[in-house]
Write an enzyme that holds these catalytic residues in place. Sequence first.
Site, PDB file in Angstrom:
ATOM      1  N   GLY A  19      31.930  24.374  51.252  1.00  0.00           N
ATOM      2  CA  GLY A  19      32.206  24.835  50.016  1.00  0.00           C
ATOM      3  C   GLY A  19      32.637  24.583  49.405  1.00  0.00           C
ATOM      4  O   GLY A  19      34.078  24.001  50.153  1.00  0.00           O
ATOM      5  N   ASP A  20      33.372  24.576  47.976  1.00  0.00           N
ATOM      6  CA  ASP A  20      34.164  23.604  46.872  1.00  0.00           C
ATOM      7  C   ASP A  20      35.423  25.032  47.243  1.00  0.00           C
ATOM      8  O   ASP A  20      36.389  24.641  47.806  1.00  0.00           O
ATOM      9  CB  ASP A  20      33.333  23.647  45.583  1.00  0.00           C
ATOM     10  N   LYS A  60      48.917  37.627  43.748  1.00  0.00           N
ATOM     11  CA  LYS A  60      49.182  36.482  43.013  1.00  0.00           C
ATOM     12  C   LYS A  60      51.054  37.150  42.722  1.00  0.00           C
ATOM     13  O   LYS A  60      50.874  38.448  42.713  1.00  0.00           O
ATOM     14  CB  LYS A  60      49.247  36.008  41.319  1.00  0.00           C
ATOM     15  N   LYS A 110      37.961  31.250  27.262  1.00  0.00           N
ATOM     16  CA  LYS A 110      37.920  30.031  28.150  1.00  0.00           C
ATOM     17  C   LYS A 110      37.988  28.949  26.868  1.00  0.00           C
ATOM     18  O   LYS A 110      37.748  29.711  26.092  1.00  0.00           O
ATOM     19  CB  LYS A 110      36.441  29.768  28.244  1.00  0.00           C
ATOM     20  N   HIS A 168      39.650  40.983  37.273  1.00  0.00           N
ATOM     21  CA  HIS A 168      40.663  40.632  37.341  1.00  0.00           C
ATOM     22  C   HIS A 168      41.712  42.001  36.455  1.00  0.00           C
ATOM     23  O   HIS A 168      42.611  42.366  36.727  1.00  0.00           O
ATOM     24  CB  HIS A 168      41.121  39.297  36.654  1.00  0.00           C
ATOM     25  N   LYS A 202      34.221  37.420  45.156  1.00  0.00           N
ATOM     26  CA  LYS A 202      33.270  37.710  44.215  1.00  0.00           C
ATOM     27  C   LYS A 202      32.449  36.989  43.337  1.00  0.00           C
ATOM     28  O   LYS A 202      32.449  35.656  43.811  1.00  0.00           O
ATOM     29  CB  LYS A 202      34.159  38.118  42.405  1.00  0.00           C
ATOM     30  N   LYS A 212      47.116  28.006  28.740  1.00  0.00           N
ATOM     31  CA  LYS A 212      46.517  28.523  29.726  1.00  0.00           C
ATOM     32  C   LYS A 212      47.823  29.185  30.298  1.00  0.00           C
ATOM     33  O   LYS A 212      48.633  28.468  30.217  1.00  0.00           O
ATOM     34  CB  LYS A 212      46.011  27.605  30.715  1.00  0.00           C
ATOM     35  N   ASP A 216      32.622  38.344  34.011  1.00  0.00           N
ATOM     36  CA  ASP A 216      33.633  37.935  35.237  1.00  0.00           C
ATOM     37  C   ASP A 216      34.780  37.737  35.453  1.00  0.00           C
ATOM     38  O   ASP A 216      35.983  37.743  35.894  1.00  0.00           O
ATOM     39  CB  ASP A 216      33.375  35.870  35.005  1.00  0.00           C
TER      40      ASP A 216
END
Length: 491
Positions: free
Chosen positions: A23-24, A193, A341, A251, A159, A346, A246
């Site tokens: 998978g990715d 992070k 989005k 997050h 998740k 960003k 999401d």
Amino acid sequence: MKKDKASTDIKTRTTMVIFGGTGDLTHRKLIPALYQLYINKYLPEDFSLISIGRRDKTTEEYRSDLLASTKRFSTRNLDDESFDTFSRMITYFRLDFNNEKDYERLHKELDDRDQDGVLDNYMFYLAVSPDYFTEIVENLKTSRIRKKKSNWQRLIIEKPFGQDLESATKLNAAISKVFDEKDIYRIDHYVAKEMIQNINMLRFQNAIFESIWNRTHINSVQITVLEKEGVGTRGGYYDDTGALRDMVQNHLLQLLAITAMEPPKTLDADDVRNEKVKVFKALREFTDEHLEEKLILGQYSGYQKEDKVDEDSTTETLVATKVYIDNKRWEGVPFYLLTGKALKNKTAQITIEFKNSSRYHYGANSEPNILEIKIQPDEGITLHLNVKQPGVIDKMAMVEMDYCQSCLYLFNSPDSYEKLILDAINGDSTLFTRWDELQLTWKYVDSIISSVKGSKSSYLRCYEVGSDGPPELKSFIQSGARHWWYLNREY
């Protein structure tokens, strides 16, 4: 948190089993992260990886695929010779997630690797669709893989962990029949992070901040995670999920807890997570009263034409919400959360806006001091201060004291998956989500969803791709400088 220890007389060996090896996620993140751990000598000496997929491949073909994808996605330079040595640790294993006999073959594969005097450690990583979580875990039990003698066995889950509190509770109940809570590692890659890990260091190791990290000195906190891209190829998944589930449920609420929690007794995993749970318990109940003052939902123009998206979809691609924490430290301080989005920039950052000085010596109100913790694309910390401009007339100017981590380290910070995989191997669950955290965050997000249920379309605001979001955002901040500080940044 104490790590599991085998007897000092017995050698141990660590085997990682990735379900979803083709998978990715595995190609983009897991293999590059494992390779970096390998070349930096962080992997256990006797480490091996079984990568499981449903495609018909040989191990050599699979290793070749990994080399190509790691060259494409690795954040650091890749050396063919070292990667070849690393890839010899990897075996490809074809398995159908629905076929019990395939799990028996996997059991035999693990048995064939057994060695006298060596006790195995097993780490099972579910890099697959959530639809397979329960099925894979139950098959690990029925195939008796969970019965294999081992030093420890751990389960890592990506998740989303459920779609709401009800589904998350059902999933957790199924998994908990097979794995104890201490052995379940629910990943939120965002909290690993580099700059997010730096928040507690900045706050708790610098008395100038910890002493003013409260409602007496802080006017508001803004947590923003914005993306330039739309849903892309994830339309089917995203249309069933939306930005609240999401991004906010995991997050953003995790960032809020890390920013707001009390100093833990120790840095052990449970002490840290206990303080985060206290924050979640103190969140002011979200109700539909004065809803327009607490919530903005947005959807970018053209979203309904995206691949696999319903043409009448009311799924939100942007959320702005105002959150209060009802405890002594934060009473009355608004926490503004914003994610979306298809926006102009960003960026991800946490902005602490301090209260204005009560004394004015230069005939005009000073700008508030601002502390920016920049997570991406730049990594660093900026403190905005008021100073006197040079000259014979007293004038004030705002200046920046800047720590640019990405400048110093040339954007070479470790990927969050490196940290998370290493912590899981070492038995450190600090950065992983405990079940009681998950319960509370789902309960809070469910209350937001419930507040707009049945009338969601009337609350949904359209915004153009590449914009700063719907116009209503500009008047959403109702304290202090009354604007989103991220908009003041130059990109």
